[in-house]
Design an enzyme around this catalytic site. Sequence first.
Site, PDB file in Angstrom:
ATOM      1  N   GLU A  30      -5.077   4.175   6.369  1.00 39.93           N
ATOM      2  CA  GLU A  30      -4.644   3.908   5.000  1.00 39.93           C
ATOM      3  C   GLU A  30      -5.181   4.953   4.021  1.00 39.93           C
ATOM      4  O   GLU A  30      -4.523   5.298   3.043  1.00 39.93           O
ATOM      5  CB  GLU A  30      -5.114   2.497   4.609  1.00 39.93           C
ATOM      6  CG  GLU A  30      -4.331   1.857   3.496  1.00 39.93           C
ATOM      7  CD  GLU A  30      -4.927   2.175   2.157  1.00 39.93           C
ATOM      8  OE1 GLU A  30      -4.175   2.596   1.274  1.00 39.93           O
ATOM      9  OE2 GLU A  30      -6.149   2.009   1.988  1.00 39.93           O
ATOM     10  N   ARG A  50       0.841  -1.216   0.000  1.00 38.12           N
ATOM     11  CA  ARG A  50       0.000   0.000   0.000  1.00 38.12           C
ATOM     12  C   ARG A  50       0.872   1.261   0.000  1.00 38.12           C
ATOM     13  O   ARG A  50       0.568   2.237   0.683  1.00 38.12           O
ATOM     14  CB  ARG A  50      -0.933   0.029   1.217  1.00 38.12           C
ATOM     15  CG  ARG A  50      -1.982  -1.041   1.251  1.00 38.12           C
ATOM     16  CD  ARG A  50      -3.010  -0.851   0.121  1.00 38.12           C
ATOM     17  NE  ARG A  50      -4.155  -1.713   0.293  1.00 38.12           N
ATOM     18  CZ  ARG A  50      -4.193  -2.979  -0.104  1.00 38.12           C
ATOM     19  NH1 ARG A  50      -3.147  -3.531  -0.673  1.00 38.12           N
ATOM     20  NH2 ARG A  50      -5.284  -3.698   0.071  1.00 38.12           N
ATOM     21  N   SER A  89     -10.568  -0.509   2.750  1.00 37.64           N
ATOM     22  CA  SER A  89      -9.849  -0.638   4.030  1.00 37.64           C
ATOM     23  C   SER A  89      -9.489   0.748   4.557  1.00 37.64           C
ATOM     24  O   SER A  89      -8.794   1.500   3.874  1.00 37.64           O
ATOM     25  CB  SER A  89      -8.554  -1.409   3.838  1.00 37.64           C
ATOM     26  OG  SER A  89      -8.817  -2.682   3.326  1.00 37.64           O
TER      27      SER A  89
HETATM   28  N1  EPU Z   1     -10.993 -10.433  10.031  1.00 41.34           N
HETATM   29  C1  EPU Z   1     -11.729 -10.421  11.200  1.00 41.34           C
HETATM   30  N2  EPU Z   1     -12.762  -9.542  11.289  1.00 41.34           N
HETATM   31  C2  EPU Z   1     -13.122  -8.707  10.284  1.00 41.34           C
HETATM   32  C3  EPU Z   1     -12.344  -8.711   9.100  1.00 41.34           C
HETATM   33  C4  EPU Z   1     -11.287  -9.583   9.001  1.00 41.34           C
HETATM   34  O1  EPU Z   1     -11.464 -11.157  12.140  1.00 41.34           O
HETATM   35  O2  EPU Z   1     -14.095  -7.965  10.429  1.00 41.34           O
HETATM   36  C5  EPU Z   1      -9.912 -11.411   9.883  1.00 41.34           C
HETATM   37  C6  EPU Z   1     -10.379 -12.529   8.947  1.00 41.34           C
HETATM   38  O3  EPU Z   1     -10.955 -13.557   9.656  1.00 41.34           O
HETATM   39  C7  EPU Z   1      -9.091 -12.985   8.317  1.00 41.34           C
HETATM   40  C8  EPU Z   1      -8.230 -11.757   8.325  1.00 41.34           C
HETATM   41  O4  EPU Z   1      -8.815 -10.834   9.233  1.00 41.34           O
HETATM   42  O5  EPU Z   1      -8.472 -13.970   9.093  1.00 41.34           O
HETATM   43  C9  EPU Z   1      -8.012 -11.156   6.971  1.00 41.34           C
HETATM   44  O6  EPU Z   1      -9.234 -10.680   6.450  1.00 41.34           O
HETATM   45  P1  EPU Z   1      -9.476 -10.494   4.863  1.00 41.34           P
HETATM   46  O7  EPU Z   1      -9.056 -11.724   4.179  1.00 41.34           O
HETATM   47  O8  EPU Z   1     -10.849  -9.994   4.676  1.00 41.34           O
HETATM   48  O9  EPU Z   1      -8.410  -9.414   4.414  1.00 41.34           O
HETATM   49  P2  EPU Z   1      -7.897  -8.079   5.099  1.00 41.34           P
HETATM   50  O10 EPU Z   1      -6.499  -8.246   5.554  1.00 41.34           O
HETATM   51  O11 EPU Z   1      -8.895  -7.627   6.093  1.00 41.34           O
HETATM   52  C10 EPU Z   1      -6.830  -7.125   2.884  1.00 41.34           C
HETATM   53  C11 EPU Z   1      -6.838  -5.803   2.135  1.00 41.34           C
HETATM   54  C12 EPU Z   1      -8.099  -5.646   1.324  1.00 41.34           C
HETATM   55  C13 EPU Z   1      -8.183  -6.800   0.329  1.00 41.34           C
HETATM   56  C14 EPU Z   1      -8.181  -8.125   1.145  1.00 41.34           C
HETATM   57  C15 EPU Z   1      -8.160  -9.342   0.254  1.00 41.34           C
HETATM   58  C16 EPU Z   1      -5.498  -4.286   3.507  1.00 41.34           C
HETATM   59  C17 EPU Z   1      -5.491  -3.112   4.422  1.00 41.34           C
HETATM   60  N3  EPU Z   1      -6.703  -4.721   3.089  1.00 41.34           N
HETATM   61  O12 EPU Z   1      -7.908  -7.070   3.822  1.00 41.34           O
HETATM   62  O13 EPU Z   1      -7.994  -4.428   0.587  1.00 41.34           O
HETATM   63  O14 EPU Z   1      -9.349  -6.719  -0.468  1.00 41.34           O
HETATM   64  O15 EPU Z   1      -6.984  -8.182   1.978  1.00 41.34           O
HETATM   65  O16 EPU Z   1      -6.896  -9.496  -0.297  1.00 41.34           O
HETATM   66  O17 EPU Z   1      -4.433  -4.796   3.174  1.00 41.34           O
HETATM   67  C18 EPU Z   1      -8.561  -2.122   0.430  1.00 41.34           C
HETATM   68  O18 EPU Z   1      -7.356  -1.876   0.466  1.00 41.34           O
HETATM   69  O19 EPU Z   1      -9.423  -1.203   0.328  1.00 41.34           O
HETATM   70  C19 EPU Z   1      -9.029  -3.502   0.543  1.00 41.34           C
HETATM   71  C20 EPU Z   1     -10.315  -3.803   0.630  1.00 41.34           C
END
Ligand code: EPU
Length: 336
Positions: free
Chosen positions: A331, A160, A235
């Site tokens: 972010e 990012r 995010s």
């Molecule tokens: N999780 C929770 N609670 C929540 C959300 C997530 O416990 O409300 C846990 C999930 O269980 C999982 C972990 O967090 O174990 C990761 O969650 P997820 O796979 O949804 O991905 P993320 O790390 O929350 C990142 C990016 C997203 C991207 C997704 C998929 C960042 C800041 N965000 O989210 O990017 O779509 O991975 O690759 O790196 C964006 O930048 O706007 C965005 C949506």
Amino acid sequence: MTVQENISLKAYNTFGIDVKARRFVSITSFYELQQLLKTEKDFFLISGGSNMLLTKDIDKLVVLIDIKGTSIDREEENSVYLTVNAGENWHEFVLWCIAQNYGGLENLSLIPGNVGTCPIQNIGAYGVEVKDTITKVEALEIETNKLVSFSNEACNFGYRNSIFKNDVKEKYILTSVSFKLTTKKHQLTTSYGAIENELALLNITAPSLKNISDTVIAIRKSKLPDPKKIGNSGSFFKNPVISKTQFLALQKENPAIPNYPVSKTEIKIPAGWLVEQSGFKGRRFGDAGVHEKQALVLVNYGNATGKEIFQLAEKIQKKILKKFEISLEIEVNVIA
Ligand code: EPU
């Protein structure tokens, strides 16, 4: 090129924040942009408006970059080189690539925003980052009104992050992005859990670009709010990276803590998990809230002000610092 006055920016930012621009101009060609730069040097740029939180009226001239157009530069045995102008909508571009059978961007389907801003924060999702396909970024240097070309290396991409958020912040206007995509031997990234599971459910063993794009769209739709219906900027926080020592201590207290090793000594923790564990998931304070299905996304249910969203973010940051001793970094670009 007509300058308008007192224009609401509600339709120009995906958070749907209703602030005003004192003056506003929409730029549809590179020529217009160069003409504008001859007289204006201090302005506020807006493109897809998908990664910003506006907290007050904008006194400067607001310049909407709406330069469209895509060209195929050349083709090789297994690749195609494309240049896309900054004002093209990102998701429409991704769908067009899939229709042409150009591979590399399918995992980045349905990300809001325009092509011209994708390099700034190096958009990423489901195991792919846009830096993997970018060959060049072209930008006008505001000071000199000259076109400058940044190679992939020169963009200094990180998670990012890029040079456009750091060393050269606000010094350039990105006008086009060039990509190298595959035409035959596509290298698919399906290892990200949710994609693999979805494909297995559909009994798809040799997925096409479209299969992957459709799967990503389905996953995103099930978790992330559609900005056309509920204002948001994806995010809101970055996933924090902490030391292994701190992680091991946290894991003792929270055995289920999700984690991704970054190096031998550092671990990335999903911010969404931290926000959820802090009790904020699905909570609403007036029209500002935390999305019920993905705690990493702050939302505007209608008439929240940018300040209200920001105050909610600060409340979350404070709680997480107290509970986990982790500082969450915002972010999105907060315009204060
Ligand atoms: N999780 C929770 N609670 C929540 C959300 C997530 O416990 O409300 C846990 C999930 O269980 C999982 C972990 O967090 O174990 C990761 O969650 P997820 O796979 O949804 O991905 P993320 O790390 O929350 C990142 C990016 C997203 C991207 C997704 C998929 C960042 C800041 N965000 O989210 O990017 O779509 O991975 O690759 O790196 C964006 O930048 O706007 C965005 C949506």
